[in-house]
Design a protein around this motif. Sequence first.
Motif, short mmCIF file in Angstrom:
data_model
loop_
_atom_site.label_atom_id
_atom_site.label_comp_id
_atom_site.label_asym_id
_atom_site.label_seq_id
_atom_site.Cartn_x
_atom_site.Cartn_y
_atom_site.Cartn_z
N GLN A 494 0.83 -1.20 0.00
CA GLN A 494 0.00 0.00 0.00
C GLN A 494 0.87 1.26 0.00
O GLN A 494 0.58 2.23 -0.71
CB GLN A 494 -0.91 0.00 1.22
CG GLN A 494 -1.98 -1.08 1.21
CD GLN A 494 -2.69 -1.19 2.56
OE1 GLN A 494 -2.06 -1.05 3.62
NE2 GLN A 494 -3.99 -1.43 2.51
N SER A 495 1.94 1.24 0.77
CA SER A 495 2.81 2.41 0.86
C SER A 495 3.51 2.67 -0.46
O SER A 495 3.55 3.80 -0.96
CB SER A 495 3.86 2.20 1.97
OG SER A 495 3.25 2.11 3.24
N ALA A 498 1.04 4.00 -3.12
CA ALA A 498 0.68 5.41 -2.91
C ALA A 498 1.83 6.34 -3.29
O ALA A 498 1.63 7.37 -3.94
CB ALA A 498 0.29 5.63 -1.45
N PHE A 661 3.71 14.26 -1.96
CA PHE A 661 2.76 13.39 -1.26
C PHE A 661 2.41 13.99 0.10
O PHE A 661 1.24 14.00 0.51
CB PHE A 661 3.36 11.99 -1.09
CG PHE A 661 2.42 11.03 -0.41
CD1 PHE A 661 1.56 10.24 -1.15
CD2 PHE A 661 2.39 10.93 0.98
CE1 PHE A 661 0.68 9.37 -0.53
CE2 PHE A 661 1.51 10.06 1.61
CZ PHE A 661 0.66 9.28 0.86
N HIS A 665 -1.38 15.13 1.22
CA HIS A 665 -2.06 14.35 2.26
C HIS A 665 -1.78 14.91 3.66
O HIS A 665 -1.83 14.16 4.64
CB HIS A 665 -1.62 12.89 2.18
CG HIS A 665 -1.93 12.25 0.86
ND1 HIS A 665 -3.17 11.71 0.57
CD2 HIS A 665 -1.17 12.07 -0.25
CE1 HIS A 665 -3.16 11.22 -0.66
NE2 HIS A 665 -1.96 11.42 -1.18
#
Length: 697
Positions: A494-495, A498, A661, A665
């Motif tokens: 997932q990291s 992203a 990023f 976020h």
Amino acid sequence: MDCGARARNLRRLLAPASVAVIGGGLAAEVIRQSERAGYRGELWPVHPRRATVGGRRCHRSVDDLPAAPDAAFIAVNAEASVAVVAQLAKRGAGGAVCYASGFAECGAAGKKRQARLVAAAADMALVGPNCYGVLNYVDGAALWPDQHGGGAVDTGVAIISQSGNLSLTFSMQQRALPIAYLIAAGNQAALQLPHFVHALLDDRRVKAIGLHFEGVGDARALAAAAMAALKRKVPLVALKSGASKLGARAALSHTSALSGRDELYDSFFRRFGIARVHSVPQFLEALKFLFVHGALPDASAASISCSGGEAAAVADLAEELHINLPPLSDAQQKKLSAVLGPRVALANPLDYHTYIWGDPDAQQRCFAAVCDGAQAVTLKVMDFPRADRCDDRAWRLTCGAFTKAAAESKTRGAVTAVLPETMPPDIRRQLLADNIAPMQGLEECLRAIRAAADIHRAQERVDRTVNITGARVDDCDGDVTVPEAETTVLDLWQSRTALAAAGLTFPPGKLCNAGDAAAAAVEIGFPVAVKAVAADLAHKTEAGAVRLNLQSESEVAAAVAAMAGLSERFVVEAMAPAPLAELLLGARNDSVFGPALTIAGGGVWAEQRRDAVSLLLPAGAAEVADAIAGLAMAPVLQGARGGPAADWDALVAAALAVAAFAEQHAARLVELDVNPLFALPRGAVAVDALLRLRTKP
């Protein structure tokens, strides 16, 4: 609230034509201090029962005053202060100093009372509460309930402090520092540091501004004030006190350990040209140097002394602080040889021995030759003997010779004592009058030179400086701890998914279960790495969750079997080429400064070496490149000892991808770790990543 009206009212308060003083004994002291300071405006004591306060006839209430005062000093209890502030605001007063404690520093009830106080002030300029007040030494106004050490000046520096007692200490300094304004800001309920800075910038008599504080509430506002100061060429010096705190107590990544709050303050100060100091002597001496000479075009100096020990001390400090000591030119050496003879080694720093001691004409010629160099400032290092036991006439002649040489050469000059107490008060005053900085403390002097050069560099780039994202908090430096229950840790896949979407490069890889791992390795091509995937595997090497350089299907199958107890999912990825060096890229969202990027030496040494720099966001490519170049490992990246150099553009691009990023976020980001990032001759590849986000923004 009308910000423009409050700014105008703050100017009324700082230089008032009329002052109302509300209270008893402390109010009487304010009147005495105002009279002592030579205040020529109206002084109106207010007390409901007394006939006089401080020898002046009392008014019964604010409503009984002959006019709306420009400023008021309120010396009554906390609850009564709220009512008085409301009366003053209704009357149209410019501003007020609220002396009382019992507000936000006293818990929940005090915070509620402080909120009522701010509401009552409306557009009025409110200083405090829980503060000493304001001293204006250029106009002779003393909104101050105690004795103080300052006196009248025509120009000077301004000092703004959160501490009343330290403000009092600053006023008592014996360093020939002309103080124009001294503001003890207390709780900063309505007016914070940026408001005071903007107001002081409007006064051309203020040549530098010192800030002493524990924390910043609105970092964007202070940054804007700092940029205004850079444009006006008014230097700012900061003495930041208070222990730094990490943004996340339960940190999983290296980033939170490397980029604590104090590192972010350093980043803030660097970007906005605020010279950071770490002690009261450094604070006062830096302000004094900047008052005399302002910012320096570069960090270079020449030093003159008649001691080899002093010359060596200057050389050591200069090397530590990256201050250039330009070599003497041929013309300078010729002039010096004619004065000093063949037995003196000619160099910068210059130890001219004692052959010309007591001969002011020869000394002046010697000093003039050094002053004619390419340096930004010339130092004469000398400590006067004790006046109660010694004869200092020869030292005074030497000091006069240097002053004349500096004036004729039109150089920036400083007479620097190794010990602060060895420069007599009259010498300090005379040097200041002669535009020579009387510096008390050798280290403090050289740190001031470094600061003056750094400020100039920031002034030159101010039009390219961008404000930070920032994050407003209400407790002036509240560090927000995010409970683990309110966060989500993304697993490796997932990291990397992203971060790859943000532009970061990873080795080719696939997410698969145990049965598909060998086939995935064949598809990717050997050699491969296999990593167990689970959110609780933050540090895979320590957990045995990674196997590297696997060469066959059987090796992949064996690796997966060995890690079966850790996870049912695995990432199979191509082995990255051996790196020239490993870096760490990280990000976190700070409760004051907003998102911040950390660049550091990576791999297993990330925390042990602590070779790291933090940048507040947004940050441009040039700032990121400068940060990488400032790492201790930079020579390796640049191709040390004939080795290949890393792909600098790729490293910068990787850092900017992480920054992008973090900004995108920021509302959810808690911590981000890319460790290691492989620096390669071509490209830069991330081989591990961790993300922790808030469950809800």
